[in-house]
Scaffold this active site. Sequence first.
Site, PDB file in Angstrom:
ATOM      1  N   ASP A 169       0.872  -1.162   0.000  1.00 32.95           N
ATOM      2  CA  ASP A 169       0.000   0.000   0.000  1.00 32.95           C
ATOM      3  C   ASP A 169       0.924   1.230   0.000  1.00 32.95           C
ATOM      4  O   ASP A 169       2.101   1.116   0.321  1.00 32.95           O
ATOM      5  CB  ASP A 169      -0.871  -0.064   1.271  1.00 32.95           C
ATOM      6  CG  ASP A 169      -1.627   1.207   1.506  1.00 32.95           C
ATOM      7  OD1 ASP A 169      -2.328   1.659   0.590  1.00 32.95           O
ATOM      8  OD2 ASP A 169      -1.514   1.764   2.621  1.00 32.95           O
TER       9      ASP A 169
ATOM     10  N   SER B 143      -5.199   5.501  -4.058  1.00 32.81           N
ATOM     11  CA  SER B 143      -4.900   6.906  -4.336  1.00 32.81           C
ATOM     12  C   SER B 143      -4.868   7.195  -5.829  1.00 32.81           C
ATOM     13  O   SER B 143      -4.506   6.345  -6.639  1.00 32.81           O
ATOM     14  CB  SER B 143      -3.539   7.262  -3.725  1.00 32.81           C
ATOM     15  OG  SER B 143      -3.148   8.558  -4.131  1.00 32.81           O
TER      16      SER B 143
ATOM     17  N   LYS C 224     -10.738  -0.500  -2.199  1.00 35.14           N
ATOM     18  CA  LYS C 224     -10.753  -1.182  -0.895  1.00 35.14           C
ATOM     19  C   LYS C 224     -11.977  -0.686  -0.122  1.00 35.14           C
ATOM     20  O   LYS C 224     -12.368   0.454  -0.307  1.00 35.14           O
ATOM     21  CB  LYS C 224      -9.464  -0.831  -0.136  1.00 35.14           C
ATOM     22  CG  LYS C 224      -8.189  -1.208  -0.904  1.00 35.14           C
ATOM     23  CD  LYS C 224      -6.951  -0.602  -0.248  1.00 35.14           C
ATOM     24  CE  LYS C 224      -5.714  -0.831  -1.106  1.00 35.14           C
ATOM     25  NZ  LYS C 224      -4.501  -0.191  -0.573  1.00 35.14           N
TER      26      LYS C 224
ATOM     27  N   ASP D 177      -0.009   5.146   0.910  1.00 37.87           N
ATOM     28  CA  ASP D 177      -0.157   6.155   1.968  1.00 37.87           C
ATOM     29  C   ASP D 177      -0.166   5.486   3.338  1.00 37.87           C
ATOM     30  O   ASP D 177      -0.946   4.568   3.575  1.00 37.87           O
ATOM     31  CB  ASP D 177      -1.458   6.933   1.759  1.00 37.87           C
ATOM     32  CG  ASP D 177      -1.391   7.812   0.522  1.00 37.87           C
ATOM     33  OD1 ASP D 177      -0.754   8.867   0.595  1.00 37.87           O
ATOM     34  OD2 ASP D 177      -1.965   7.414  -0.524  1.00 37.87           O
TER      35      ASP D 177
ATOM     36  N   THR E 269      -2.686   0.835  -4.440  1.00 40.86           N
ATOM     37  CA  THR E 269      -3.200   1.973  -3.682  1.00 40.86           C
ATOM     38  C   THR E 269      -4.560   2.426  -4.204  1.00 40.86           C
ATOM     39  O   THR E 269      -4.851   2.270  -5.386  1.00 40.86           O
ATOM     40  CB  THR E 269      -2.213   3.161  -3.750  1.00 40.86           C
ATOM     41  OG1 THR E 269      -2.775   4.272  -3.054  1.00 40.86           O
ATOM     42  CG2 THR E 269      -1.892   3.578  -5.175  1.00 40.86           C
TER      43      THR E 269
END
Length: 225
Positions: free
Chosen positions: A8, A114, A146, A10, A112
């Site tokens: 992952d 993001s 997620k 962040d 991620t």
Amino acid sequence: MIKAILFDMDGVLYDSMPSHVRAWHDTMSEAGVPSSMDEFYLFEGRTGQSTINLLFNRTFGRDASPEEMDKLYNRKAQRFTELESPEPRPMAGAIEVLEKVQALGLQRIIVTGSGQHSLFDKLDKHFPGFFDRNLMVTAYDVKYGKPHPEPYLMGLKKGKLLPNEAMVVENAPLGVEAAHAAGIYTIAVNTGPLPDKVLWEAGADALYPTMHALSENLKQLMGRG
Ligand code: CA
């Protein structure tokens, strides 16, 4: 046999969660949507759209319009970039973990939720030679995000891996839930303010307080999975 580690971004590779939390809270406050700082740690890992709609439904009883969605998502990304300037901070110990993973001959894949270009563009600078942009799952690749297993299943697919050939490193409860649901051994690193219990309950198989602690235990972990 473990062939790859799925990371992952962040809260694992970057110490960026405090800025994300503040950027979300500022953006939503400006839009007249009440929220608490801490709840963004519980939403961590969701796509931006899913976070916006969750708060919109709670406050206004409806989803955000496409225009509102774009505006809020862009504002949040802009605010995040301001808060991270002049430079995002790599997580302490992240390089140590990556060096050990590389020395063990394992593939590195980023998974991620993001869509933050200000971080993607710095990966090669902060973590030179550790990641291949073709082996990366981001907000632009996924439909659900997620805690759905989709992003991790896509990470396995990109790396041509079976679930038992990989391990995941995650910091967020929803991220742990996603990795666990994808059938992958999940290492939680609790770099935020939530209690460990939340990560164990999400399905973590191992838990460390820092990336440094993971680095110290990585070799031993490889015998499991
Ligand atoms: Ca995270």
